[in-house]
Write an enzyme that holds these catalytic residues in place. Structure first.
Site, mmCIF file in Angstrom:
data_model
loop_
_atom_site.group_PDB
_atom_site.id
_atom_site.type_symbol
_atom_site.label_atom_id
_atom_site.label_comp_id
_atom_site.label_asym_id
_atom_site.label_seq_id
_atom_site.Cartn_x
_atom_site.Cartn_y
_atom_site.Cartn_z
ATOM 1 N N GLN A 105 12.966 -7.379 27.440
ATOM 2 C CA GLN A 105 13.916 -6.574 26.723
ATOM 3 C C GLN A 105 14.049 -6.912 25.322
ATOM 4 O OE1 GLN A 105 17.809 -5.606 28.586
ATOM 5 N NE2 GLN A 105 17.221 -7.338 29.927
ATOM 6 N N ALA A 148 10.104 -15.526 29.951
ATOM 7 C CA ALA A 148 10.914 -16.013 30.789
ATOM 8 C C ALA A 148 10.808 -15.479 32.236
ATOM 9 C CB ALA A 148 12.455 -15.990 30.341
ATOM 10 N N TYR A 149 11.233 -16.161 33.193
ATOM 11 C CA TYR A 149 11.117 -15.815 34.638
ATOM 12 C C TYR A 149 12.686 -15.513 34.559
ATOM 13 C CZ TYR A 149 11.037 -15.632 39.575
ATOM 14 O OH TYR A 149 11.165 -15.229 41.125
ATOM 15 N N THR A 150 12.875 -14.016 34.748
ATOM 16 C CA THR A 150 14.410 -13.788 34.724
ATOM 17 C C THR A 150 15.066 -13.283 36.072
ATOM 18 O OG1 THR A 150 13.895 -11.636 33.943
ATOM 19 C CG2 THR A 150 14.469 -13.320 32.187
ATOM 20 N N THR A 199 19.946 -19.552 27.941
ATOM 21 C CA THR A 199 21.111 -18.603 28.614
ATOM 22 C C THR A 199 22.084 -19.125 28.959
ATOM 23 O OG1 THR A 199 21.211 -17.648 30.807
ATOM 24 C CG2 THR A 199 19.892 -19.518 30.768
ATOM 25 N N TYR A 225 17.741 -20.395 38.450
ATOM 26 C CA TYR A 225 17.360 -19.906 37.289
ATOM 27 C C TYR A 225 18.134 -20.703 36.086
ATOM 28 C CZ TYR A 225 17.752 -16.672 33.086
ATOM 29 O OH TYR A 225 17.775 -16.284 31.824
ATOM 30 N N LYS A 243 15.988 -22.848 33.088
ATOM 31 C CA LYS A 243 16.239 -22.638 31.869
ATOM 32 C C LYS A 243 16.814 -23.956 31.107
ATOM 33 C CE LYS A 243 15.642 -19.392 29.678
ATOM 34 N NZ LYS A 243 14.649 -18.803 28.942
ATOM 35 N N TRP A 303 24.282 -11.838 29.156
ATOM 36 C CA TRP A 303 24.544 -10.335 29.514
ATOM 37 C C TRP A 303 23.594 -9.597 28.692
ATOM 38 C CZ3 TRP A 303 29.930 -9.222 31.256
ATOM 39 C CH2 TRP A 303 30.649 -10.080 32.161
#
Length: 295
Positions: free
Chosen positions: A14, A64-66, A105, A129, A133, A154
């Site tokens: 994103q 990132a692994y999200t 995050t 997660y 991070k 968010w």
């Protein structure tokens, strides 16, 4: 004089996509957008060889692994991408005198605060997660004290998968949907964050440290869904539910609100209100064709 070269990892995400979309507004900068296929960020030699070839002045790490829920069963890859790879990038950036911005995050906090989180508040992630991070933050700070870390929350965008696009899709096919109404936070429009990052680079003021950034305002996911419904002029009924009625593999923080005073003061940032940014995002999405619920 050559333009400053900026590497953006995670280019298909994103934020990476929003930086790419914004890049045309910054002709003084030279961009190189990288996906995981373009650069193996978990391999030191690959990173070093790439840096030798391109000599970047800046790196924005959006990789990132999200997958928050899947991370509970894929801990190794989550920690590899979010932890180890972030540390490797930070280390190589220091070696090549490349200024490094790392994106983190709100999930590094446990969500039990009664006031917006400040940068130096205690860290206590409640899921894998968030823990991965946090490991990334620790490694970045350990290897590169000159780095900037920006925590955000968010995140949504016209690109990729996110809450806004999920709500638009569900409202297009359902007469009623249920949305959690006891988790509080502040949405972040990735386009706003992209502008912030590029303006930091252009400012010439590089102040290392951790910063919080999200749009202004505090809402629940239900409030967010109601605003999306209003923007779409949808007739879909939205039912507020407690978190307990929507169990997920990964626990979520109940409260993810940031105190953004630091970044506003140091970088003179004017942060948009969340609803204004949501309307801009939906306007972008409206340039395509939004799904309509079948009658």
């Amino acid at each position: 004089m050559s333009k400053p070269k900026i590497i953006v990892t995670g280019a298909n995400g994103q934020l990476g996509n929003e930086i790419r979309a914004s890049s045309v507004l910054y002709p003084a900068l030279d961009f190189l957008f990288l996906t995981k296929e373009d650069l193996a960020i978990q391999e030191t030699e690959s990173i070093k060889n790439f840096f030798k070839a391109h000599q970047p002045q800046f790196l924005i790490n959006c990789a990132a692994y999200t997958a928050v829920d899947r991370a509970e069963s894929e801990k190794e890859i989550a920690f590899l991408v979010n932890g180890q790879a972030a540390g490797l990038l930070a280390d190589v950036c220091k070696s090549f005198n490349t200024k490094f911005i790392h994106i983190s995050t709100d999930y590094v906090f446990n969500g039990l605060s009664a006031a917006p989180y400040k940068e130096d508040d205690p860290l206590d992630p409640v899921n894998t997660y968030g823990a991965s991070k946090l490991r990334g933050e620790e490694m970045v700070v350990n290897y590169n004290q000159g780095a900037i870390i920006i925590r955000t929350s968010w995140v949504y965008s016209q690109f990729g998968n996110n809450f806004v696009k999920t709500m638009i899709r569900l409202m297009g096919k359902s007469e009623k949907i249920s949305v959690v109404n006891d988790q509080y936070g502040s949405p972040t429009y990735a386009a706003d964050l992209a502008s912030l990052l590029l303006n930091i680079i252009l400012s010439g003021d590089w102040i290392p440290g951790i910063y919080h950034y999200s749009n202004e305002g505090i809402i629940t996911w239900f409030n967010f869904a109601e605003a999306i419904k209003e923007s779409l002029k949808s007739g879909c009924e939205i039912i507020p539910i407690p978190t307990a009625a929507y169990p997920t593999p990964a626990k979520r923080p109940v409260y993810s609100v940031f105190d953004t005073t630091k970044i506003k003061f140091i970088y003179n940032v004017n942060i948009p209100y969340w609803r204004e940014s949501l309307d801009r995002c939906i306007s972008q999405l409206n340039s395509g064709k939004l799904p309509q619920r079948k009658q």
